[in-house]
Design a protein around this motif. Structure first.
Motif, mmCIF file in Angstrom:
data_model
loop_
_atom_site.group_PDB
_atom_site.id
_atom_site.type_symbol
_atom_site.label_atom_id
_atom_site.label_comp_id
_atom_site.label_asym_id
_atom_site.label_seq_id
_atom_site.Cartn_x
_atom_site.Cartn_y
_atom_site.Cartn_z
ATOM 1 N N LEU A 140 10.125 -40.558 55.994
ATOM 2 C CA LEU A 140 10.685 -41.627 56.815
ATOM 3 C C LEU A 140 9.625 -42.196 57.746
ATOM 4 O O LEU A 140 9.666 -43.361 58.111
ATOM 5 C CB LEU A 140 11.840 -41.074 57.643
ATOM 6 C CG LEU A 140 13.051 -40.592 56.850
ATOM 7 C CD1 LEU A 140 14.054 -39.917 57.782
ATOM 8 C CD2 LEU A 140 13.709 -41.766 56.128
ATOM 9 N N GLY A 141 8.675 -41.339 58.130
ATOM 10 C CA GLY A 141 7.618 -41.788 59.040
ATOM 11 C C GLY A 141 6.884 -42.995 58.486
ATOM 12 O O GLY A 141 6.547 -43.924 59.227
ATOM 13 N N ASN A 142 6.642 -43.010 57.198
ATOM 14 C CA ASN A 142 5.875 -44.106 56.600
ATOM 15 C C ASN A 142 6.712 -45.357 56.395
ATOM 16 O O ASN A 142 6.255 -46.461 56.610
ATOM 17 C CB ASN A 142 5.348 -43.685 55.221
ATOM 18 C CG ASN A 142 4.579 -42.400 55.295
ATOM 19 O OD1 ASN A 142 5.144 -41.364 55.653
ATOM 20 N ND2 ASN A 142 3.319 -42.443 54.983
ATOM 21 N N ILE A 143 7.931 -45.160 55.935
ATOM 22 C CA ILE A 143 8.691 -46.320 55.469
ATOM 23 C C ILE A 143 9.675 -46.822 56.516
ATOM 24 O O ILE A 143 9.883 -48.009 56.671
ATOM 25 C CB ILE A 143 9.389 -45.962 54.141
ATOM 26 C CG1 ILE A 143 8.306 -45.639 53.110
ATOM 27 C CG2 ILE A 143 10.279 -47.099 53.652
ATOM 28 C CD1 ILE A 143 8.818 -44.965 51.878
ATOM 29 N N TRP A 144 10.236 -45.896 57.267
ATOM 30 C CA TRP A 144 11.188 -46.307 58.306
ATOM 31 C C TRP A 144 10.494 -46.481 59.658
ATOM 32 O O TRP A 144 10.631 -47.506 60.318
ATOM 33 C CB TRP A 144 12.303 -45.259 58.398
ATOM 34 C CG TRP A 144 13.061 -45.243 59.690
ATOM 35 C CD1 TRP A 144 13.980 -46.162 60.099
ATOM 36 C CD2 TRP A 144 12.970 -44.268 60.734
ATOM 37 N NE1 TRP A 144 14.461 -45.813 61.346
ATOM 38 C CE2 TRP A 144 13.862 -44.656 61.752
ATOM 39 C CE3 TRP A 144 12.215 -43.092 60.919
ATOM 40 C CZ2 TRP A 144 14.027 -43.912 62.929
ATOM 41 C CZ3 TRP A 144 12.385 -42.366 62.076
ATOM 42 C CH2 TRP A 144 13.278 -42.771 63.061
ATOM 43 N N LYS A 145 9.699 -45.475 60.040
ATOM 44 C CA LYS A 145 9.205 -45.479 61.416
ATOM 45 C C LYS A 145 7.991 -46.371 61.627
ATOM 46 O O LYS A 145 7.924 -47.141 62.588
ATOM 47 C CB LYS A 145 8.882 -44.047 61.840
ATOM 48 C CG LYS A 145 8.644 -43.926 63.334
ATOM 49 C CD LYS A 145 8.524 -42.488 63.774
ATOM 50 C CE LYS A 145 8.275 -42.444 65.277
ATOM 51 N NZ LYS A 145 7.835 -41.125 65.706
ATOM 52 N N PHE A 146 7.016 -46.253 60.719
ATOM 53 C CA PHE A 146 5.776 -47.020 60.915
ATOM 54 C C PHE A 146 6.049 -48.511 61.102
ATOM 55 O O PHE A 146 5.577 -49.107 62.083
ATOM 56 C CB PHE A 146 4.803 -46.745 59.765
ATOM 57 C CG PHE A 146 3.616 -47.647 59.759
ATOM 58 C CD1 PHE A 146 2.637 -47.520 60.737
ATOM 59 C CD2 PHE A 146 3.475 -48.642 58.806
ATOM 60 C CE1 PHE A 146 1.538 -48.369 60.761
ATOM 61 C CE2 PHE A 146 2.387 -49.494 58.819
ATOM 62 C CZ PHE A 146 1.414 -49.361 59.798
ATOM 63 N N PRO A 147 6.820 -49.151 60.202
ATOM 64 C CA PRO A 147 7.051 -50.586 60.419
ATOM 65 C C PRO A 147 7.747 -50.889 61.744
ATOM 66 O O PRO A 147 7.375 -51.826 62.427
ATOM 67 C CB PRO A 147 7.940 -50.987 59.235
ATOM 68 C CG PRO A 147 7.703 -49.946 58.195
ATOM 69 C CD PRO A 147 7.415 -48.683 58.936
ATOM 70 N N TYR A 148 8.729 -50.082 62.128
ATOM 71 C CA TYR A 148 9.438 -50.498 63.340
ATOM 72 C C TYR A 148 8.617 -50.257 64.605
ATOM 73 O O TYR A 148 8.666 -51.061 65.530
ATOM 74 C CB TYR A 148 10.872 -49.955 63.401
ATOM 75 C CG TYR A 148 11.152 -48.679 64.167
ATOM 76 C CD1 TYR A 148 11.471 -47.504 63.495
ATOM 77 C CD2 TYR A 148 11.177 -48.644 65.562
ATOM 78 C CE1 TYR A 148 11.774 -46.342 64.179
ATOM 79 C CE2 TYR A 148 11.483 -47.471 66.260
ATOM 80 C CZ TYR A 148 11.764 -46.329 65.563
ATOM 81 O OH TYR A 148 12.078 -45.181 66.250
ATOM 82 N N ILE A 149 7.822 -49.180 64.629
ATOM 83 C CA ILE A 149 6.999 -49.017 65.850
ATOM 84 C C ILE A 149 5.832 -49.996 65.863
ATOM 85 O O ILE A 149 5.422 -50.467 66.915
ATOM 86 C CB ILE A 149 6.520 -47.562 66.097
ATOM 87 C CG1 ILE A 149 5.768 -46.999 64.901
ATOM 88 C CG2 ILE A 149 7.683 -46.661 66.463
ATOM 89 C CD1 ILE A 149 5.214 -45.609 65.153
ATOM 90 N N ALA A 150 5.310 -50.335 64.677
ATOM 91 C CA ALA A 150 4.267 -51.369 64.644
ATOM 92 C C ALA A 150 4.872 -52.683 65.157
ATOM 93 O O ALA A 150 4.243 -53.422 65.923
ATOM 94 C CB ALA A 150 3.720 -51.542 63.230
ATOM 95 N N GLY A 151 6.105 -52.959 64.745
ATOM 96 C CA GLY A 151 6.805 -54.169 65.183
ATOM 97 C C GLY A 151 7.023 -54.187 66.689
ATOM 98 O O GLY A 151 6.808 -55.192 67.360
ATOM 99 N N GLU A 152 7.410 -53.039 67.225
ATOM 100 C CA GLU A 152 7.690 -52.979 68.656
ATOM 101 C C GLU A 152 6.432 -53.051 69.501
ATOM 102 O O GLU A 152 6.484 -53.400 70.674
ATOM 103 C CB GLU A 152 8.421 -51.668 69.002
ATOM 104 C CG GLU A 152 9.885 -51.686 68.607
ATOM 105 C CD GLU A 152 10.592 -50.359 68.932
ATOM 106 O OE1 GLU A 152 11.811 -50.375 69.057
ATOM 107 O OE2 GLU A 152 9.920 -49.309 69.034
#
Ligand code: PFF
Length: 460
Positions: free
Chosen positions: A29-41
């Motif tokens: 999940l870190g790669n696909i769920w978390k990375f994009p959303y924290i990069a976005g934030e």
């Protein structure tokens, strides 16, 4: 000379099996769920750049240290730390590092499982064609309906924890080693398909620019800490997961090579996920800083407008569940290995005990998306003013516990273990690579982690 110890839990069948298992742990999940959303934030490009630097300079050397310690000790992280501290004639308090790792594993898995539950729910939602032709608003409201229902979240969380317990109970070699071999390549292929869709979405350039063009004015000190914390999280470092996997690694395998291979694959998956998601975000006028729901609110739009989208969507979420599954077992393995070693339990009993503890902790996350969504325990602090219980759990584990654990692992490997032991275990020759690694874990990694910590609390 190899370490004389043998693991009572068995060994991976080969070096490749370790690479697959460790990649299974890292890619999740870190790669696909978390990375994009924290990069976005955190504003995109500059954040991504810091994250990549952290992977290279901090992540890879610490992964090598963790695998090395694990293979030298050949036991659960707690007992490994005890054995190696004795061997190095240093303080027994190093055992606490093993314990901290077990606690971090429980806490991370407790929320990880709830998010994996969302992915499970989405297997059915996409598969049934629910998203076909929907607008961004429609997709968003399906997500909101899901997370605002505590009973539903609890049910999915329970299913995911049970799935994790079943695999851990059976031992890692039989089920997982085989499954991961097929699933990881499939995940790659599917991510490429999604990037292909994003390419045609009309906002590909904007997405890529957001992801790769650094604008440091958008990055805060806290953002830097989050990028570093994520480097640990995504590579599964700092809590003993990679250490315990290392304890099952056959003696002859090159630790440097396997660590680099795992890190590269993990990074590729994260970047591909970002390239698949941001173009869709921009093409549909969505917010890149939408938070934890980001992929659940964007990818279904892509699937809803794609030919055979219901099929591909279902396949994607199935693979996401598998990626999360192979990470979840590594989060709980250190605790299970310890229960087997020290409490005389068999694996089944140990998995049930560890799984139940995690399940209970998970209730905090389940409720923080609905019943407790207005509970902001640390609202007195500016950075945490909007943070729910889930946000705080995630922050505490990924940005504090894992980097602190990694820092101590680097100190142990670089300063406490004898040079002879690490030369012997890493077997990189004495010329260039070994001194480079040693320099990195002794000086660069600890100093970098400390500076980022101090920077985040405003001291540096
Ligand atoms: N690396 C996993 C991911 O990126 O989803 C999460 C994780 C697994 C973190 C195992 C820590 C860990 F020990």
């Amino acid at each position: 000379m190899d370490s004389p110890r043998k693991s009572i839990h068995g060994q991976w069948s080969s070096r490749l099996a370790f690479i697959l298992a460790a990649t299974g742990s890292a890619v999740g999940l870190g790669n696909i769920w978390k990375f994009p959303y924290i990069a976005g934030e955190n504003g995109g490009g500059a954040f991504v750049l810091i994250y990549l630097v952290c992977i290279a300079v901090i992540g890879i050397p610490i992964m090598m240290a963790e695998v090395m310690i694990g293979r030298r000790g050949r036991q659960s992280p707690i007992n490994t730390m005890r054995a190696l501290a004795t061997e190095a004639k240093t303080s027994r308090a190093w055992v606490l590092l093993g314990w901290a790792g077990v606690l971090a594993g429980f806490l991370i898995l407790s929320y990880y499982s709830v998010i994996a539950g969302w992915a499970l729910a989405y297997v059915f939602r996409t598969g049934s064609g629910l998203f076909t032709g929907l607008t961004a608003d429609g997709v968003q409201s399906i997500f909101t309906t899901l997370v605002s229902d505590p009973e539903r979240l609890l049910a999915w969380h329970t299913i995911f924890i049970t799935m994790t317990m079943v695999v851990v109970a059976r031992g890692v070699r039989g089920g997982l080693e085989k499954a991961v071999k097929f699933l990881m390549p499939a995940l790659f292929v599917l991510l490429f398909v999604l990037v292909g869709f994003a390419w045609n979405s009309g906002s590909f350039e904007q997405g890529i620019e957001f992801l790769f063009q650094p604008d440091f004015s958008k990055l805060s000190a806290n953002g830097i800490l989050i990028a570093m914390g994520h480097a640990f999280f995504t590579l599964s470092l700092g809590m003993g997961a990679i250490m315990v996997y290392g304890s099952y690694l056959p003696s002859g395998a090159s630790i440097a090579k396997v660590s680099i291979a795992v890190s590269i694959m993990d990074t590729l998956v994260a970047l591909l996920a970002g390239m698949a998601i941001f173009p869709v975000v921009f093409a549909n006028g969505l917010e890149p800083g939408a938070g934890p729901g980001l992929i659940f609110q964007t990818l279904p739009i892509a699937f809803g407008h794609m030919e055979y989208g219901a099929f591909f969507g279902m396949l994607f979420f199935v693979l996401l569940v598998f990626a999360a599954w192979s990470s979840a077992i590594s989060l709980i393995e250190p605790a299970v290995a310890w229960l087997v070693e020290n409490r005389g339990m068999n694996r089944v009993m140990a998995s049930v005990v560890a799984g139940f503890v995690t399940w209970l902790f998970g209730l905090m996350t389940v409720f923080s998306f609905n019943l407790w969504s207005e509970v902001k325990p640390m609202s007195g602090f500016e950075v945490f003013k909007d943070s729910t219980v889930f946000d705080l759990l995630d922050y505490l584990t990924a940005n504090i516990m894992l980097p602190a654990g990694g820092l101590l692992i680097a100190i142990f490997a670089g300063w406490k273990m004898s040079r002879a032991s690490s030369v012997d275990e890493l077997a990189m020759g004495d010329r260039f690579f070994y001194p480079l690694w040693r320099f990195l874990v002794r000086y660069i990694t600890p100093v970098a982690v400390i500076i980022v910590f101090l920077n985040a609390i405003g001291i540096f």
